[in-house]
Design a protein around this motif. Structure first.
Motif, PDB file in Angstrom:
ATOM      1  N   THR A  65       2.109   7.887  14.606  1.00 48.69           N
ATOM      2  CA  THR A  65       1.972   9.365  14.575  1.00 48.69           C
ATOM      3  C   THR A  65       2.478  10.050  13.377  1.00 48.69           C
ATOM      4  OG1 THR A  65       2.217   9.429  16.982  1.00 48.69           O
ATOM      5  CG2 THR A  65       2.531  11.502  15.808  1.00 48.69           C
ATOM      6  N   LYS A  70      -2.306  20.948  17.839  1.00 47.63           N
ATOM      7  CA  LYS A  70      -1.182  19.710  17.985  1.00 47.63           C
ATOM      8  C   LYS A  70      -1.138  18.782  19.160  1.00 47.63           C
ATOM      9  CE  LYS A  70       3.388  18.217  16.721  1.00 47.63           C
ATOM     10  NZ  LYS A  70       3.215  16.776  17.073  1.00 47.63           N
ATOM     11  N   ALA A  71      -1.315  19.418  20.035  1.00 49.99           N
ATOM     12  CA  ALA A  71      -1.184  18.585  21.540  1.00 49.99           C
ATOM     13  C   ALA A  71      -2.619  17.882  21.579  1.00 49.99           C
ATOM     14  CB  ALA A  71      -1.246  19.755  22.649  1.00 49.99           C
ATOM     15  N   ASN A  72      -3.665  18.089  21.348  1.00 51.67           N
ATOM     16  CA  ASN A  72      -4.670  17.569  21.377  1.00 51.67           C
ATOM     17  C   ASN A  72      -4.525  16.371  20.284  1.00 51.67           C
ATOM     18  OD1 ASN A  72      -5.625  19.484  22.866  1.00 51.67           O
ATOM     19  ND2 ASN A  72      -7.463  19.909  21.640  1.00 51.67           N
ATOM     20  N   ASP A 131      -1.832  14.762  19.327  1.00 54.47           N
ATOM     21  CA  ASP A 131      -0.862  13.777  19.846  1.00 54.47           C
ATOM     22  C   ASP A 131      -1.374  12.967  20.901  1.00 54.47           C
ATOM     23  OD1 ASP A 131       0.894  14.608  18.134  1.00 54.47           O
ATOM     24  OD2 ASP A 131       1.997  16.236  19.559  1.00 54.47           O
ATOM     25  N   ARG A 132      -2.480  13.773  21.855  1.00 54.69           N
ATOM     26  CA  ARG A 132      -3.030  13.254  23.098  1.00 54.69           C
ATOM     27  C   ARG A 132      -3.920  11.915  22.707  1.00 54.69           C
ATOM     28  NH1 ARG A 132      -7.162  16.761  25.095  1.00 54.69           N
ATOM     29  NH2 ARG A 132      -8.412  16.025  23.233  1.00 54.69           N
ATOM     30  N   ASP A 133      -4.799  12.450  21.548  1.00 55.09           N
ATOM     31  CA  ASP A 133      -5.697  11.443  21.050  1.00 55.09           C
ATOM     32  C   ASP A 133      -5.100  10.220  20.327  1.00 55.09           C
ATOM     33  OD1 ASP A 133      -7.535  13.006  22.304  1.00 55.09           O
ATOM     34  OD2 ASP A 133      -8.146  14.082  20.249  1.00 55.09           O
ATOM     35  N   GLN A 164      -2.098   9.250  21.114  1.00 58.02           N
ATOM     36  CA  GLN A 164      -1.591   8.144  22.002  1.00 58.02           C
ATOM     37  C   GLN A 164      -2.707   7.509  23.012  1.00 58.02           C
ATOM     38  OE1 GLN A 164       0.647  10.313  25.028  1.00 58.02           O
ATOM     39  NE2 GLN A 164       1.415   8.456  26.136  1.00 58.02           N
ATOM     40  N   ARG A 165      -3.747   8.261  22.960  1.00 57.82           N
ATOM     41  CA  ARG A 165      -5.149   7.244  23.803  1.00 57.82           C
ATOM     42  C   ARG A 165      -5.542   6.219  22.831  1.00 57.82           C
ATOM     43  NH1 ARG A 165      -9.461  11.751  25.406  1.00 57.82           N
ATOM     44  NH2 ARG A 165     -10.516   9.764  25.974  1.00 57.82           N
ATOM     45  N   SER A 182      -2.894   3.628  23.116  1.00 55.65           N
ATOM     46  CA  SER A 182      -2.841   2.870  24.336  1.00 55.65           C
ATOM     47  C   SER A 182      -4.020   1.572  24.514  1.00 55.65           C
ATOM     48  CB  SER A 182      -2.834   3.706  25.461  1.00 55.65           C
ATOM     49  OG  SER A 182      -1.559   4.637  25.533  1.00 55.65           O
ATOM     50  N   LEU A 194     -12.106  10.211  18.941  1.00 57.09           N
ATOM     51  CA  LEU A 194     -11.342  10.986  19.732  1.00 57.09           C
ATOM     52  C   LEU A 194     -11.388  12.391  19.238  1.00 57.09           C
ATOM     53  CD1 LEU A 194      -8.862   8.519  21.290  1.00 57.09           C
ATOM     54  CD2 LEU A 194     -11.121   9.527  22.542  1.00 57.09           C
ATOM     55  N   ASP A 223     -15.544  10.814  22.471  1.00 56.74           N
ATOM     56  CA  ASP A 223     -15.184   9.973  23.471  1.00 56.74           C
ATOM     57  C   ASP A 223     -16.017   9.786  24.693  1.00 56.74           C
ATOM     58  OD1 ASP A 223     -12.584  12.078  25.201  1.00 56.74           O
ATOM     59  OD2 ASP A 223     -14.557  12.276  24.723  1.00 56.74           O
TER      60      ASP A 223
END
Length: 130
Positions: free
Chosen positions: A67, A81-83, A85-87, A89-90, A93, A125, A130
Motif C-alpha cells: 500500500t 481512498k477507501a476504494n 485501500d479496499r482494492d 486489500q482484495r 488477499s 479492480l 472485477d
C-alpha cells in the motif's frame, strides 16, 4: 536494470543513459495508476517497483508495504481512498500464496513471482472490472 554484486541497491539505466538507484526513483513524481507495470513485457519496471515496495528487503511484500509503496509511486487521487485501500486489500488477499505452494508465514505475503498478478488484479479492480 542491473544490480551490482555485493550491493543491495538496484540500479536503473534511464532512456538517456543516466543511472539512478531505486531510492532516487522513489522520489520521482507519481504516475497515473493506469501506468502500473503489470504487463509481462515490463519486468524491468516491475523489479524496480518491487524493490521500492519491499522496504524490509526480505523478498516478500506485506499489505502495508504494498500500500505504501504503490501510493508513493502512483496517483490514485481520482478514486476515493477507501476504494483504493479496499482494492489493494482484495488484490493482495487473492494473490498472496497464488501458487498454493507456500506454507506458514510466507503464505501471508506476496512474493516477487506473484507481484505481476497482484498488480494486474489491482488495476482491473481500480478500473471497476472485477
Amino acid at each position: 536494470i542491473f544490480a551490482q554484486a555485493g550491493q543491495e541497491s538496484l540500479l536503473w539505466k534511464g532512456s538517456r543513459g543516466s543511472i539512478m538507484s531505486a531510492p532516487a526513483l522513489a522520489k520521482r513524481p507519481r504516475r497515473p495508476f493506469t501506468d502500473i507495470p503489470f504487463q509481462r513485457d515490463r519486468l524491468p519496471e516491475r523489479k524496480v517497483l518491487f524493490l521500492i515496495c519491499d522496504t524490509h528487503r526480505n523478498g516478500y511484500l506485506s499489505l502495508s508495504e504494498a500500500t505504501i509503496g504503490l501510493s508513493s509511486q502512483f496517483d490514485f487521487d481520482a478514486i476515493p481512498k477507501a476504494n483504493v485501500d479496499r482494492d489493494i486489500q482484495r488484490a493482495f488477499s487473492v494473490t498472496k500464496n497464488y501458487s498454493g505452494k507456500e506454507t506458514g508465514q510466507a503464505a501471508g505475503y506476496v512474493e516477487h513471482k506473484e507481484f505481476r498478478i497482484f498488480l494486474e488484479m489491482l488495476v482491473y479492480l481500480l478500473q471497476g472490472e472485477d
